[in-house]
Structure formats: structure tokens, C-alpha cells
Motif scaffolding. Structure first.
Motif, PDB file in Angstrom:
ATOM      1  N   GLN A 228       0.781  -1.078   0.034  1.00  0.00           N
ATOM      2  CA  GLN A 228       0.084   0.209  -0.084  1.00  0.00           C
ATOM      3  C   GLN A 228       0.833   1.410   0.015  1.00  0.00           C
TER       4      GLN A 228
ATOM      5  N   VAL B 266      -4.514   6.874  -2.201  1.00  0.00           N
ATOM      6  CA  VAL B 266      -4.227   5.461  -1.677  1.00  0.00           C
ATOM      7  C   VAL B 266      -4.173   4.467  -2.757  1.00  0.00           C
TER       8      VAL B 266
ATOM      9  N   LEU C 207      -3.128  -4.776  -3.735  1.00  0.00           N
ATOM     10  CA  LEU C 207      -3.845  -6.284  -3.461  1.00  0.00           C
ATOM     11  C   LEU C 207      -5.288  -6.266  -3.488  1.00  0.00           C
TER      12      LEU C 207
ATOM     13  N   GLN D 228     -10.334  -4.911  -7.059  1.00  0.00           N
ATOM     14  CA  GLN D 228     -11.392  -4.089  -7.503  1.00  0.00           C
ATOM     15  C   GLN D 228     -11.703  -2.836  -7.430  1.00  0.00           C
ATOM     16  N   GLN D 229     -10.537  -2.252  -6.469  1.00  0.00           N
ATOM     17  CA  GLN D 229     -10.505  -0.823  -6.442  1.00  0.00           C
ATOM     18  C   GLN D 229      -9.161  -0.399  -5.954  1.00  0.00           C
TER      19      GLN D 229
ATOM     20  N   THR E 107     -14.664  10.435  -2.576  1.00  0.00           N
ATOM     21  CA  THR E 107     -13.684   9.668  -3.097  1.00  0.00           C
ATOM     22  C   THR E 107     -13.823   9.259  -4.437  1.00  0.00           C
ATOM     23  N   TRP E 108     -12.753   9.080  -5.165  1.00  0.00           N
ATOM     24  CA  TRP E 108     -12.857   8.588  -6.575  1.00  0.00           C
ATOM     25  C   TRP E 108     -12.182   7.554  -6.683  1.00  0.00           C
ATOM     26  N   ALA E 109     -12.317   6.459  -7.684  1.00  0.00           N
ATOM     27  CA  ALA E 109     -11.592   5.229  -7.861  1.00  0.00           C
ATOM     28  C   ALA E 109     -11.618   5.481  -9.557  1.00  0.00           C
ATOM     29  N   PRO E 110     -10.667   5.635 -10.114  1.00  0.00           N
ATOM     30  CA  PRO E 110     -10.400   5.628 -11.606  1.00  0.00           C
ATOM     31  C   PRO E 110     -10.445   4.414 -11.963  1.00  0.00           C
ATOM     32  N   ALA E 111     -11.228   3.800 -13.175  1.00  0.00           N
ATOM     33  CA  ALA E 111     -11.169   2.826 -13.670  1.00  0.00           C
ATOM     34  C   ALA E 111      -9.632   2.584 -14.357  1.00  0.00           C
TER      35      ALA E 111
END
Lengths: 364, 364, 364, 364
Positions: free
Chosen positions: B233, B244, B248, B251-252, B285-289
Motif C-alpha cells: 500500500q 491511496v 492487492l 476491485q479498487q 472519494t474517486w476510484a479511477p477505472a
């Protein structure tokens, strides 16, 4: 247990932590909350509950013969000024962490308590959580073997405190836990501290502590006010098993891994060691069930037991001194670019006569 | 693209990493894998595939005019001995991490490549993963703002290597990533390293690196062979957002937090700063593909592009030097109880003439 | 084991699954891969490897006396057409799941294999994973007690298949696992199925199966092609312990909870039962370590052992029939708004003579 | 707002939920808590706080003109008996979920409130959490598109209730949330229910509800008292985006996935549809920040606003009827082996005159 057998206690300070102390003393079979003292009488009243005296005067509290002990929950810079007259008045004292704002002030408190045979206890609340009590038990009974390393992470988006840095704000938790669980307490051979103040807040907001523990073992602490995610995790590696404590996982806070690396004891040559004596265990994981008990209630029970039995607690004044000793060494390390500040693990943090309360107190 | 337009490449070393290189060069539209070289011909054959020459002789490879470049995947201690004749034979070179086993050896390689206008690239594979490419983009386009801190954790129950410690085994990943994503590359003002060998394995198995980055920012790396749980991490705190990366979590893997602490720019007095100029953002929060692409394929593409365009890569020889420079400084710090080893961030790791490949190569 | 003692096998179908079968037969100590059959000879060749025959003709394969068994990895609608001539030619047969495209076709295969004393096995690969083998063991040895409920979730953003619905695509996994782990196999008293095709894709993309198991126990399966998150989790509640299998958690796939509800056996009155006979266990959690073994290799080993020992497997043809029986009952339930389609758990899925291979095969 | 402008409220029932209601009314700017009514006066007193009347007599409460509304937190079987006299006395009423113990009883309450122009509200507390309010907003503004499926899981090791089954204990949460977030409320075309009582507890402890929503959409609810792990998760699939709500993840409770399957609108032939018109979106994930607000405080605010503005709430009596209507249909389905019990989504749950409070109340 009737009230007649209970110990009398007063809570000093009705701010953030005081209400929690008051609530737990009220609910305790060992204690009778008899007074709450705060400069703000309204606040004291809202904490006290029915039949409990409120006052702005510490002297008034200390003059009452039915008050055996005081619990101090005022700002750290006032701990010594509150605790000293209490001890001198013959009261047992428990103090919110850290024990004082300096090692010197705390030492005076410890010395005085020892001389008068009184219990002086640090309210290292985390030590009384079911998880930490279990960790201590697993180390004490040899389940983990010898401790190889401890890695503690305590990070989240935290309030930037006006008068203390991230080390003094958060690390007392980690350090008091280490002191509680390590056999013999936290006695590193030195402290190296690295901090960052990347926002220009005037004090470190990100901090790392490195604590050599002797015998090659190492403890490391990461405290951080700037992390968007909250992590509170401690990994404790032992020769037999390794434990991971995830304080934010209510469903499985403790995991004990029967996994690790083994070196044979007596490799005849370096080549042997390199080639054949390393083996890996990949065993099961075990997550002990923990009882649901409030830590502060356990602390109150322990405080009473120490008084009644004339004994010290694992979070006694000496424990508070060891925590402060590391914090002060860390501050010195910070001023020298992180150079290792040596500590003598054999030496008590402050030279005093043996600190064993000698005056057993029977509740009035 | 027909074979006629492809660049010819040979893979040197058919052990652990060589097969991956060979597979990706074979699958590449830019490359034609023309030889595999290994002292063990059977191993070479198993890697080579149909129509690819196998040989035990590096000289034989270097003598072929249809081979434009070589990819070296031999043990680190042999990198320089393989790379130097290749460069002297006019071949472009990509080398598995770390670039060499010492800064001095790597510097010689970098100098030679520069003098001859050849591309020398470090195979910092992680840098070509979709996650790291995205992180670099988010830093470069200002999405994170200025970097405040980086905390990287890479721990698991790992093989205790016979000839390198945990720093040289694992930290090249973290350091090469830092070099790739930080604007201007990884140029700390110093390195402090703390390690532990609690099992008596003969080298550190638990390690911490502290890297002041200038302007109050700090990077920290935790590498560990003894952890029963696997954590990979990286937290990258910026003035605008914090990222962040959990390598591992398929999915995100990336989470970008619009959360943080703001200090007003010009507090007129210290008291102002303390009281009123700190504010907290608690945004989304945003999790880019991320695309699904193999990193090594991207590396092969970049290697070809550098050769064709006569340009350097972000994982060029200089990048390899910066990583080695930190590793060597860490080793010095370890020998002085973790004292900060200063580095000059302005100075190139090794004084050489500007390293810009000048010889564009058109595929044969 | 020399080649002389190995069993000869041919893989029929070199598409998606065939290469995995071929790879595992090649790596097996029990098997000698002797032919790969596919209408596309190039594809067959890419799968076959050195010294393995390739052909487009099933007859050619079946004519070879050194081929003891065939592994069929063609589309489900062709399984019966491939398996019947193979069985009639005296070959043992393993078939990719589902065993056939209908219960009737599969029954013919099972009957023929039984009549000729041949092994007919369903390649229910999941059953040979370390996790499922362990689950079966924990149920068989009584660690979980009697099974109370099973809840299985298998959802992700999946390819909408052109010719089968989400039940036939995904549920064979859950059903074959249930058949493998439940004592006596999967023998529900009925099936209720609910599906949704909210996109108008022409077939259910979201599906739920409810399977009463007798004695009040219930199994439930949720399959879904439209979920953005991937979940593969099975909860198996027993009277003694409850097990949770999270197939996407590589660090802790199995958790065994010593938690649950106990009812005293003989409450004298309803009021007693209500008030005093329910108790809750809140014990430890245990995560058994699992070996790292490829499931398909275990399947190949089991296939060979069944042939050599003249015995059936837990994933034999009957098992394949039980899975198809539930799938067909589910299809009927879907046509009647989810009404329960009754099944007779005592009755074999298809009335046949006892299916015990009688012809032991010694490898040529 | 001074007390003079506040609405007066009494809390009926000081057991489990009453104290929460009392605390929130006391803290509200809209309300003045004026009485607490319970057969156990001591309990009433402990809830009431300073200056609030306590009584055992509902009549006494209803006779007070300064009490505009009552909040009923008694057992469900007494709701109607408490609510009817309150409505007949002209009081507005909010009732803890479920609205009543039967559809018939609840219908009487709804009818009476409508006839008298009074606000009757169901305390569907979950609907006022920040997460559910956000979900409703994201559906209402079209962010998710049309709803395709909803899958709700609410399982843990729960108390086996003495008088209700797992459906009546847990599913009102899921159903009231569905009613709140679905445009037009929860109006399924039918209900199929499957339950299991594998321990012989006398009532289902594991339950599944299937609710066809019209247009091919489907909602499904899993409730379970026997699961050792706690899961509270709702997946809401839409044509544009899919949302996952994990109520136990405080760091990221809501995730909105721009992932899904698209079918072209007008495939000219079935073959087209099969082959070419399905596409997959694999876009970013977005986790909206949520405010930290107590749900019950929001509910109190909404109750006051409905009274002042003479309007209904989204958790009005009709909403309570729709939830009960599904629960009763589920009970009928359970008695017929899970057969679909049809409901008429166009028909109101109970035929009554339009329920619009007509009597605006200005606070005394």
C-alpha cells in the motif's frame, strides 16, 4: 457491595474525558463517585448526576475524608499541579495520559506517591481494552514466542492540535500499549524520530518512531494526522507466531498467524545457514473471541484493586515515566535530524526509591 | 507492422525474469525476438520459441547486426559485465532492476550509453503498470497538488534472500516507483535507514527508509520479509488530494480522496494560524477505472519508442542511478545507527555529460 | 512412474478449457497426453506440445488402443455426441461441466458408462480446489455439525452468454460444490427459481435458487451477471460451527466460526423454549491454512485413481445428473412464477442400474 | 426558535426505542418534549429529563392542549391501540416501525388520520440516514437510470425473537428503505417468500423475499439470524450506474459504479441483439462523502415540517401500509411453499380517501 464498602472518588475536569470517567465510576461496584470538580460549574453538574457534589475548588475536594482517590482529566500541562496537592493530601491518583507534560514533572509525582505509599496510576485506557489484554496474555504465556518486531500504524485525518505535535498527540497510545504488552515494559535502547510538517503547521503532522528493543528486535510507530484513510493496526512478530491487531475490524480484531520463518539454532557453517537452515511455517490463523467490556470500567476496577491490595498496576506511574521518556527522547532525536537518542533500558527512567504503595486503603 | 520494420532484440538470461521478457517481446508489434542467450541451452530453448536462435555466447549475440537491443535478466552482480560489452557493440540495453550491483558500476554503464548515444533503460516494471501510470498522471496534472508525504508499505512473508538484505530485495520497487511519479524524480535530501535482523539471519529482514524530500515533504518506506500478512500500500498525500494505492485490491486499486487539511496562505500572526486558519475538507472519494494491460508489454513499447525517437525514458539509466544512490546511502545509514546520510538533490547521482541518445535507430 | 505405467489420454476440444486440461495431463505423473483433437488443427497444435498427436478426427482418437481415456472440453450441447462414441469405444470419459445439455442426454451417458464398467466423471473443477476439499472434510468429520443453511453468492459483471441464462452459466459451480460437500450429495426436496431479465437480453441475467434440503435446512444461490462488484462467498451454517468461504480473499479464504445459536434439546413447554432454552455461542474463529495446489491437477489424479481402482468419484456421472436435475427443475420453476418444483431426494435422478465401474484398467 | 414556537410532543413508551426518540426531540429546534408516558414511572423519569412530565396515563397526555403530537414506541401489537385514541384526540402521530401488527389495524389508523387531516408518520429511521437520503437523491436525479435489480442482505447472529419471525424482525428495514428510494414507492407485482427454521425455533430464522417490480426488474432481500458474520449490503443496479451500499464500512459506505451492461435500443433482429448490441462499461467508481447527522434528528425535523406545512412525508402512513402489505403477502407465500402472492401495484394498499393532512398546525 454496599456503598459503605465502596471507595470514594472525585473526578477533576469535566471536559472531554471527564464525563467518561464519571460514568464509569458511577457504574462501578468498587467506586462511589462523590464529587466532580471543574471551573465551569454547569459542566461539572452535567457530568455529576444525582447526589454528587460539584465544586470549582480542588481544595474542597481534597479536604473531604470520604474521598479516597481523584481522577485527573484536565489538560496535560496541568497534571502535575493537580496531582501534587492530591498526593500530598493522601489521595490516590489516576491521571489521564500522558502522565504529565514532562518527565521531570511526572517524576516528582511518582516520587511523592512512592514516598507516601499511594497508588499513582496512568489512565492508559487502551491497555484495558479486551484486545490489548488478550495480546498481553498471548505474549506472557509464550504463544508468540520471543518478540522480533512490532509495527504500529495509527493514522487518520486528525485534528491538528494547537499545542502538541503528532507524536505527543497519538504516540502515547502506541507507547503505552507497548509498555503494557512487552515483558518488562517498554525499554528500548534508543529512539530515532522522523517528522514532517509539510503544510507549515508549526509542528510535525506526520511522524515515525524507531525503537531498537535489544536482541535485534525493533519497534516502529507511524502516526499521522494527514491520512485520508483511518488505519489502526499493530503487527507483532514473534519467534513462534505473529499477531495482527486491526482495531477497526470489529468482526476480527485479533488474528494470530502460525506463520513465520524458522532458523535452525546451530548452523555449523555460514553456508549451511544460508542454504538449509531456513524454513517457513504456513500454518493456520486463529482469531480469539473477545469479551465486550468497556475499557474504562476495567481501569476503574484495577485502580480500586491496586488501592485495596497495596500493589502497583501495569499502568502505574513508572509506566507513565517510560512513555514520557520515549517521547522526550524522540523530541531530542527530531532536533538532530533523526539521530538515535540512546536510552539505558536497565536504568529506571528516573532514579527513585522502589515505588510500592505501602498504605493499603480500606474503603471507609 | 511487418517483421521488416521491427527492432531485433535478444534476451540475455533465461532464469526467473527472462521468460517474461521473451514472451512480451514476442507478443510486441515493435519487436522481433531474435535470440535467447543462457549458459543452460535447454532453458534458453524453453524460452525462445519457434525460429528464435539460442546460444550460450553473448559475443555471438552482440555480433549479429540484426539485433538492435539486448534485454539483460541475469543476476544483479553480473549486470555491468553483460551491459558494457553490449553497449560497446552498439546495442541498446534494458536491464532488470536494479540497474547494477553498485552505483559505480551503474555509472559506468550510464556514461558509456550516453557517450555512444544509446538507450539504456532500467526495467522498473512496476512503473508500467496501469496503476502507477495513472498515479504519475494525477501528480503531473496537478490533481493531487504538491506532494506532502508518501508512505509505502511492502510487507509479506518473503524468502530470505541469500545475498541481499530486505532493502535491496524489496525497496527498489518502492524507490523506482517514487522516482517515476515524483516530478523531477526521486531526489531526497538524505536517507535514514533502520533495519532489524531479529532472527540472526545475517542481514536485515525488517527495514524502514526515511527520505526527506525538501520543502518539508517526507517519503517513508517499510519493507519486511517477516510479516504474516501481505500488504502493498502506498499513501500519497498532496495539498489538493490524497491518493491511496492498494496493490492487492483488484476491485479498487486506486482511491483518490478529496479530503485533507488546509492552512490559509498568509496567517498574519501565529495565533491566527493556530486558531482560525486550519480547515478540513471531507469531500468525495474517486476510484479511477484502470485498463487491463500487462506492464512488461508497455515497457517493451516504451523501450522501442525511446530507440526510434532518440529520447530517454522515465526509467532510464539516470533513474536507475537515483535508485541505487538511495540504496547505497541507506546502507551507509545502517552502519551509523540510522543517522541521516545526506544527498544533494541538485547534483546528478554521477557527474556525466547530458545523457540523451543521439543515434536514432531505424529498424533493419 | 515411467511412461509405460501411465494412462493414455486425449483431449477433445482445444478452445477455452482444453488447454488447461492438456497442461495438467502433461504435468501429471499418472497420465500421458497422447492426442489433442479439434476441428482447428492449428489450435490443436498450439495446445498439444511436443510429441503429441493432433487430429480433427474423433474416430481416429477412439481407434487408438493406447488411449485409455478422453477428456471432453467442447460446448455443452455436443457433450453427449462426443461422449457416447467414446464410451462405446471403451474409453473412460471426463466431461467439462455441465455433464450434458439435458438430463436425458446425460442419463444416456451415465447408463452406458455403467453398463460397460467405465469411469464417467464430471469435471467439476471447483470441487478439487483446496478450499472445497477442506470444506468437505470439515463437514464429513462433524466439525460443522448438521447443516442448517447454505447461502451462496456468485455475482460479478459477467459476459451475457448468447445461448444460456445466468443459471446455466454460473449455478453449476454452486450446485456441483453443494453436491460435493453435502453428505449424500445435493438432494433437495424441491427447487424454486426466480430470475430477472431487466435489460431485455432475452434470458435471465439475475437469478435466485431456493433449495429446501429436508429437515428444515435450506440452500440458496444468488447468481448475477449485472453486479459491478465481484462476490464469491458461501456461508454454511451448522449446528456446531459456521463456515464462511470467501473465494476472493487469498489471505483468508476459509473462516470457521465457533459462533451460533443453541436450542436445548427437550424444552418441556413452548414457554420454556421461548424463554430459557436459547443460548448463544460467541467463540473463536479459525482459518485453516490451505495448500497451494492446482485444482485441475487434483482432478486428473482422481480420474486416474478411479480408473485404476475401479471406483466412482465424488464428481461422477451421478453427480453430474444431480446438478442437471436441479437446473432443469429450476427452468420449470421459472416458467411457473417461481413455484416450487418438487424433487424426490430418495430417487436417483435417473433410474439406472448401480453405477460402479467394474473394469479395472491397468495402464498399458 | 423560542419554546413558544415549538411544537409540543409526548413520547409513549420508555423501553428500547423511546429514550432515543426523547433525546432527539429534546435536542430539536422544532420540538419541545413535554411528557413521557410509560407504565413504569421510574423508566419514564429516567428518559424524561428536567421539566418534562411523566405519567402512566395516555389519557392524561392526550388531554393536554399543549401537546400537538405523540411518538409511539411501544410493542407493535399495541400500536393501533395507542394511535387510535391519539388521532381521535387530534394529535399528530409518529409510530415506530412497523406501523402496526397487521395491515387491517394500520389501515384503520391511516384512514382516521386522513379523515381528520392529521399527520401519521412511520418512524422508518433508516430512511433518514445520510446514506439512504443520498441513495434516494441519486435515483431521483437519474444518476442510476432505471432500476434493474435490488439485492439486499441483512444478516448477523441475531436474537431469536420470541414473537416474530426473521421477516417481521429485520425485513421492515429493507422494505421501508426500498419504499423510500424507489420512485413511486415499493409497489411489487407480487411477493415470494422462502424461510427456514432449521433449529426448530418455531419460526423462520433464515428468510428470502423475492419482489418482482414490474418492467422485468426484481428486488430480493436476504434476512438471517444465524449468520456468524454481519453483512448489511444493498446493491442497486440501474441502467446508467450501479450503487453498492455497505452499511458496515464507515470509510466508504456508498460506492457508485459507472460499470454495467448496455443493450442497444432497437436491435433489428434477435441475431443482432445476440451478437453485436451488448456492450460493457467499465468506468470509474465514485464514493460520495456523507454528512454526519443522526437519522432520528432528521426524522423529528421532517415530522415537524409535515405538520407545519400540512403535507405528507415519504415515510407516511401509506408507506407503512406498503411495507405491511409486503410482509403479509410474504406470510401467505410462506404458507404455500413460496408460491408468488400477487399484489396489485396500482391499487393502494387499502382503499381510502386521499390522505393529505389538511389541518396545518401552528405551534402553540
Amino acid at each position: 457491595m454496599t456503598t459503605a464498602n465502596k471507595l470514594g472518588v472525585a473526578v477533576i475536569g469535566a471536559g472531554y474525558w471527564g464525563p467518561n470517567l464519571a460514568r464509569n465510576f458511577r457504574a462501578s461496584a468498587d467506586w462511589d463517585l462523590r464529587a466532580v470538580c471543574d471551573l465551569d460549574l454547569d459542566r461539572a453538574r452535567s457530568v455529576a448526576g444525582d447526589g454528587v457534589a460539584v465544586t470549582t475548588s480542588l481544595d474542597e475536594v481534597l479536604a473531604r475524608p470520604d474521598i479516597d482517590a481523584v481522577a485527573i482529566a484536565t489538560p496535560a500541562r496541568t497534571h502535575q499541579a493537580m496531582a501534587m496537592p492530591a498526593l500530598e493530601a493522601g489521595k490516590h491518583v489516576v491521571v489521564e495520559k500522558p502522565l504529565a507534560d514532562s518527565l521531570a514533572n511526572a517524576s516528582q509525582m511518582v516520587r511523592t506517591a512512592a514516598e507516601r505509599g499511594l497508588v499513582l496510576m496512568a489512565d492508559h485506557t487502551y491497555c484495558y481494552t479486551p484486545a490489548v489484554l488478550k495480546i498481553r496474555e498471548l505474549i506472557a504465556d509464550g504463544s508468540l514466542g520471543d518478540i522480533l518486531f512490532v509495527d504500529s500504524v495509527r493514522i487518520n485525518l486528525g485534528l491538528i492540535q494547537p499545542d502538541v505535535d503528532v507524536f505527543w498527540d497519538l504516540a502515547p497510545h502506541d507507547l503505552s500499549i507497548l509498555d503494557f504488552i512487552l515483558p518488562g515494559g517498554l525499554r528500548p535502547t534508543g529512539v530515532a524520530a522522523h517528522g514532517a510538517d509539510p503544510l507549515g503547521a508549526g509542528r510535525p503532522c506526520v511522524g515515525y518512531l524507531t525503537l531498537p528493543l535489544g536482541n535485534g528486535a525493533l519497534a516502529h510507530v507511524h502516526v499521522n494526522w494527514l491520512s485520508p484513510t483511518k488505519i489502526r493496526q499493530m503487527v507483532i512478530g514473534g519467534t513462534r507466531r505473529t499477531l495482527v491487531w486491526d482495531d477497526l475490524n470489529p468482526q476480527q480484531p485479533l488474528s494470530v498467524y502460525d506463520r513465520g520463518v524458522d532458523l535452525a539454532d546451530q548452523p555449523s557453517t555460514a553456508a549451511d545457514r544460508r542454504d538449509s537452515t531456513i524454513s517457513y511455517r504456513l500454518g493456520d490463523t486463529w482469531a480469539p473471541a473477545l469479551p465486550h467490556r468497556e475499557a474504562l470500567g476495567q481501569m476503574a476496577t484495577e485502580f480500586a484493586a491496586c488501592i485495596r491490595e497495596g500493589r502497583t498496576s501495569r499502568t502505574d506511574g513508572e509506566s507513565g515515566l517510560r512513555v514520557l521518556s520515549v517521547l522526550e527522547a524522540a523530541a531530542r532525536s527530531l532536533q538532530t535530524e533523526g539521530a538515535l537518542t540512546r536510552l539505558d533500558p536497565e536504568q529506571p527512567a528516573v532514579p527513585v526509591s522502589p515505588i510500592v504503595p505501602t498504605r493499603k486503603v480500606s474503603a471507609a
